[in-house]
Motif scaffolding. Structure first.
Motif, PDB file in Angstrom:
ATOM      1  N   SER A  71      48.481  40.386  50.197  1.00  0.00           N
ATOM      2  CA  SER A  71      47.086  40.020  49.963  1.00  0.00           C
ATOM      3  C   SER A  71      47.032  38.503  49.974  1.00  0.00           C
ATOM      4  O   SER A  71      47.518  37.853  49.037  1.00  0.00           O
ATOM      5  CB  SER A  71      46.617  40.550  48.619  1.00  0.00           C
ATOM      6  OG  SER A  71      45.498  39.816  48.145  1.00  0.00           O
ATOM      7  N   PHE A 125      41.586  42.069  44.871  1.00  0.00           N
ATOM      8  CA  PHE A 125      42.440  42.641  45.905  1.00  0.00           C
ATOM      9  C   PHE A 125      42.230  44.146  45.944  1.00  0.00           C
ATOM     10  O   PHE A 125      41.412  44.695  45.196  1.00  0.00           O
ATOM     11  CB  PHE A 125      43.909  42.275  45.676  1.00  0.00           C
ATOM     12  CG  PHE A 125      44.548  42.951  44.492  1.00  0.00           C
ATOM     13  CD1 PHE A 125      44.327  42.483  43.204  1.00  0.00           C
ATOM     14  CD2 PHE A 125      45.393  44.035  44.672  1.00  0.00           C
ATOM     15  CE1 PHE A 125      44.921  43.093  42.121  1.00  0.00           C
ATOM     16  CE2 PHE A 125      45.991  44.652  43.589  1.00  0.00           C
ATOM     17  CZ  PHE A 125      45.765  44.181  42.312  1.00  0.00           C
ATOM     18  N   SER A 163      46.364  44.874  49.831  1.00  0.00           N
ATOM     19  CA  SER A 163      45.681  44.069  50.835  1.00  0.00           C
ATOM     20  C   SER A 163      44.556  43.311  50.141  1.00  0.00           C
ATOM     21  O   SER A 163      44.309  43.500  48.960  1.00  0.00           O
ATOM     22  CB  SER A 163      45.104  44.953  51.941  1.00  0.00           C
ATOM     23  OG  SER A 163      44.089  45.774  51.407  1.00  0.00           O
ATOM     24  N   ASP A 164      43.904  42.477  50.894  1.00  0.00           N
ATOM     25  CA  ASP A 164      42.704  41.856  50.363  1.00  0.00           C
ATOM     26  C   ASP A 164      41.600  42.894  50.304  1.00  0.00           C
ATOM     27  O   ASP A 164      41.720  43.988  50.846  1.00  0.00           O
ATOM     28  CB  ASP A 164      42.282  40.683  51.242  1.00  0.00           C
ATOM     29  CG  ASP A 164      42.918  39.386  50.784  1.00  0.00           C
ATOM     30  OD1 ASP A 164      42.828  38.397  51.513  1.00  0.00           O
ATOM     31  OD2 ASP A 164      43.523  39.373  49.693  1.00  0.00           O
ATOM     32  N   ASN A 223      36.388  37.755  47.877  1.00  0.00           N
ATOM     33  CA  ASN A 223      37.437  37.197  47.030  1.00  0.00           C
ATOM     34  C   ASN A 223      36.843  36.171  46.099  1.00  0.00           C
ATOM     35  O   ASN A 223      37.228  35.022  46.058  1.00  0.00           O
ATOM     36  CB  ASN A 223      38.528  36.578  47.896  1.00  0.00           C
ATOM     37  CG  ASN A 223      39.116  37.614  48.813  1.00  0.00           C
ATOM     38  OD1 ASN A 223      39.282  38.746  48.429  1.00  0.00           O
ATOM     39  ND2 ASN A 223      39.391  37.234  50.043  1.00  0.00           N
TER      40      ASN A 223
END
Lengths: 380, 443
Positions: free
Chosen positions: A86, A330, A338-339, A348
């Motif tokens: 991530s 995340f 992952s993001d 984010n």
């Protein structure tokens, strides 16, 4: 050298030896315990005598080396941090490439179900990725005290990782490197059931690392399970945890390892005003287990949590030598960490300030090199 | 506890260690104070040794060992433990060792990750009363006896009860259905065999419980594996597959431990200090309560460790049934409360006098227990059943009943935080004469 060794056996001039005997210090241990400057003043030693004594007490090559900050910086740049998959989490560690840095202990704490083990498994796989793609090009050791490491899940993550590696090498025209099975074989796994086994394991780790210089990551999942509430003697427990922590820190430094240690949360009872609050920005009355002694051994400390509803999770860095406290979002999916998948969600977003690029632009994942973007940019 | 004689230390070192009461490998690893290597004796350690009956001179002898000798003994001890107790291999090898136990229904299995619950781990089933926890456990008693190809573990089960009477009648009717259902695939199986492979232990109070966990349970599990080996040997000798074969396949090794429920003995024994009024008054009571809580935490950890070790050694699945407790107002405003499970939107409308499910509930025993288990499943319902059959189990089910199974956390499956039925980690179920049956999502 043995502290009980009598001081008279040191190879010193007669004059010096007499002075020492008359001073009342009888063993080498006594002498070592005092700073040499104070000692010299007390006995009125000449600088030569003091230097002689020092040479005898601490023979050269006893392992104390010094470096300039410049040299240290050069060394650090060569080391390989390991990506968490991530880019958001990677970025909160700072540094040139982001990712969990080697040579230090990073703690990951959180309530059950927050994703600690999932992150651990992802790191164990990512350690094997070539350095150019965010890994460390080596193997991992996973020490499991809880039984939450599920090989079938690791296999899922390995397949996903291997598929991406294949894509990248196809795009670059090189040979694909690592199959899913290879990735699984690159994780040395062991399970410990008691504090005694854990102590033995950490001790043995040193010799394992000597024999296998390819190891780049050690994950301890978790350190708290074995020690919480089992020990009636809290002071002994603190000493034990501190000693094990120091051993891990030493190993991390000596072998340039990434060391990641999971920690559980414990309920805050009778919280005094300030101390515990620092760890409780979420105000849910829990704080990392094992106390301050352990806390000070870790260089970086992250808490994972999720606020319920939706699939979004958060990671909050609450201790770091270089970066400000910050929180990132995340995602954990079938393919691993992952993001956040849907950029139309809060993305984010950063809470509580922080030095991070990309605050405005959802799609910009901050300090990510183009290689990493290629690697992780399609989320199915 | 292993004596340090197995380590092959030089006699002088060994004697000094024994005199200082560091005479087992385990003690050597646990109690060797860092101070010994740093040449500064810990006064506290010395006091401890003396209180253990070690003479002061014995301890001083220990101090005459050089740090390298002590370090050598320490390393030998660590190597011994590593070689004999710790299984070290690759994650790839681990794949072979992992197995899953089906819940007895494909929809339920899919909800919890695809193959059911995992062995070598503790899975908790939490929920209010009469929601179906015991039903699900009864179902597992049957599926565990199936061969591995059908989702079972070809094993037997220990049912450890703190709840009073075992639901024999319900089990009987389920057995009948079960045998009928699997008649074709497993012709060997019959009601007698099934009954013989369900062991029952009653744990009336905490003391009994501790004793069973520490002694009886490990012995019981071990015995079933021993007799399995004996039977295998017998087969090899005689080589005929008639009466003896079926006789030896009657008793299977234990593969499942069910604890129904883990909550009872911890809850009832949370006493408030010692009896009688002392002059210290409040202080005494508070201290008693607090140490009671700490003691409870220690017991929970101890039991968890025991179960975990047993599960790992023999490849068992462990199920702990847990009750729920109310989330008190103060907690529910903290954000978020420590892992309550979220009631379905429908439950807020439910207004029974018996169950005010407008209140949030959470599994009992707190964070200490939560940190001990590997996986948590939660069963919830929205309506009371129409009527209760014998022994408190619902024999008929209201058409309106809406029961759900959710995964709160699990290392091998994703969990469904939003209770969205289209995502994995969540499913509806009903209880009928065969047992617990999942209802597929018909969207």
């Amino acid at each position: 050298m043995a502290s009980s060794r009598p001081a008279v056996t040191l190879r010193l001039t007669t004059l010096l030896r007499d002075k020492i005997i008359r001073s009342g210090y009888t063993t080498v241990g006594d002498l070592c315990a005092i700073p040499i400057a104070d000692f010299a003043k007390e006995l009125k030693l000449t600088p030569e005598q003091a230097r002689d004594l020092l040479d005898q007490l601490h023979p050269k090559g006893s392992g104390v080396k010094s470096f300039t900050a410049d040299q240290t910086w050069e060394q650090e740049k060569k080391l390989a941090p390991i990506t968490t998959s991530s880019p958001a989490i990677d970025s909160i560690f700072g540094g040139a490439h982001g990712g969990i840095p080697p040579g230090k202990i990073t703690e990951i704490c959180g309530l059950p179900g927050s994703g600690k083990t999932q992150l651990g498994i992802q790191l164990a796989i990512n350690a094997q990725i070539p350095r150019s793609m965010g890994g460390a090009g080596g193997s991992s050791i996973y020490i499991d005290t809880e039984g939450s490491f599920v090989a079938r899940r690791a296999s899922q993550l390995a397949s996903a990782c291997s598929a991406r590696l294949k894509e990248t090498s196809n795009a670059a025209g090189t040979k694909p490197v690592l199959a899913a099975d290879d990735l699984l074989r690159g994780i040395q796994y062991c399970r410990v059931h008691s504090p005694v086994e854990f102590i033995a394991m950490i001790r043995i780790l040193g010799s394992i690392l000597q024999e296998h210089p390819k190891v780049k990551l050690v994950v301890v999942d978790s350190i708290s399970f074995l020690f919480r509430s089992n020990f009636s003697d809290t002071r002994m427990r603190t000493k034990l945890v501190a000693s094990l922590g120091r051993q891990l820190a030493d190993l991390a430094r000596q072998h340039d390892l990434v060391v990641v240690v999971m920690n559980q949360m414990t309920t805050t009872i009778d919280a005094p005003t300030t101390g515990k609050r620092a760890f409780d920005p979420l105000d849910d009355n829990v704080h990392p287990a094992l106390g301050e002694t352990w806390g000070s051994i870790c260089t970086h400390r992250i808490r994972l949590y999720d606020r319920g509803g939706g699939q979004q999770r958060h990671a909050r860095m609450f201790k770091s030598p270089t970066m400000q406290e910050q929180t990132v979002a995340f995602h954990i999916g079938p393919d691993g960490i992952s993001d956040v998948v849907d950029p139309t969600e809060s993305g984010n977003k950063v809470e509580g300030g922080g030095i991070r690029a990309g605050e405005d632009d959802d799609m910009d994942f901050g300090n990510t090199s183009t290689q990493s973007m290629l690697f992780w940019d399609d989320f199915s | 506890m292993t004596s340090i004689n197995v380590l092959g230390l030089p006699p002088s070192v060994r004697d000094a260690l024994i005199k200082a009461s560091l005479d087992t490998v385990e003690d050597l690893l646990l109690y060797t104070p860092p101070g010994l290597s740093n040449d500064v004796p810990s006064a506290r350690f010395k006091r401890q040794q003396v209180s253990k009956g070690v003479s002061s001179s014995g301890y001083d002898r220990l101090m005459n060992l050089t740090p390298s000798e002590i370090a050598f003994a320490y390393d030998q001890a660590a190597a011994y433990i590593f070689e004999t107790k710790i299984a070290y291999g690759s994650a790839h090898d681990l794949l072979q060792d992992e197995s899953w136990l089906s819940l007895g229904d494909p929809v339920l299995d899919a909800a919890v990750g695809g193959k059911g619950i995992m062995t070598r781990a503790i899975t908790e089933i939490a929920g209010e009363s009469a929601v179906g926890k015991t039903q699900l456990c009864l179902q597992l008693c049957l599926t565990v006896q199936l061969p591995e190809s059908m989702g079972g573990l070809d094993g037997s089960v220990v049912w450890m009860s703190t709840e009073g009477k075992f639901p024999y009648n319900r089990l009987e009717s389920m057995i009948t259905q079960f045998v009928a259902k699997h008649q074709e695939d497993v012709p060997d199986m019959d009601a007698d065999i099934i009954r013989e492979n369900i062991y029952y232990e009653s744990m009336a109070d905490q003391e009994t419980q501790l004793h069973i966990f520490n002694y009886q349970l490990p012995i019981l599990v071990h015995d079933t594996y021993l007799s399995q080996e004996d039977d295998d040997d017998k087969e090899e000798d005689h080589g005929d597959h008639t009466e003896e074969h079926s006789a030896s396949s009657r008793k299977k090794p234990i593969k499942l431990i069910i604890i129904d429920s883990i909550t009872n003995n911890f809850r009832s024994e949370l006493t408030v200090g010692s009896s009688g009024l002392d002059q210290a008054g409040n202080q005494g009571a508070k201290a008693g309560f607090r140490s009671s809580i700490l003691q409870r935490s220690a017991d929970i950890c101890e039991i968890g460790l025991r179960l975990r070790t047993l599960a790992d050694q023999y490849g068992l699945a462990v199920i702990c049934v847990n009750q729920v407790t109310d989330v008190i107002a103060a907690e529910s405003t903290s954000h978020p409360p420590p892992l309550p499970f979220r009631p379905l939107p429908q439950t807020r409308d439910f207004t029974s006098t018996l169950h005010d499910t407008g209140k949030l509930k959470k599994p009992a025993l707190g964070l200490v227990w939560e940190n001990t288990i590997n996986s948590r499943l939660v069963l919830q319902r929205t309506r009371l059943p129409d009527s209760y059959g014998t022994e408190g189990y619902a024999q008929t089910v209201s058409q309106e009943t809406h029961r759900t199974l959710s995964v709160v956390f699990s290392p091998w499956s994703g969990h469904n935080r939003s209770n969205d039925p289209s995502q994995p980690g969540h499913c509806r179920y009903k209880i009928d004469e065969t047992g617990v049956v999942g209802i597929p999502n018909t969207n």
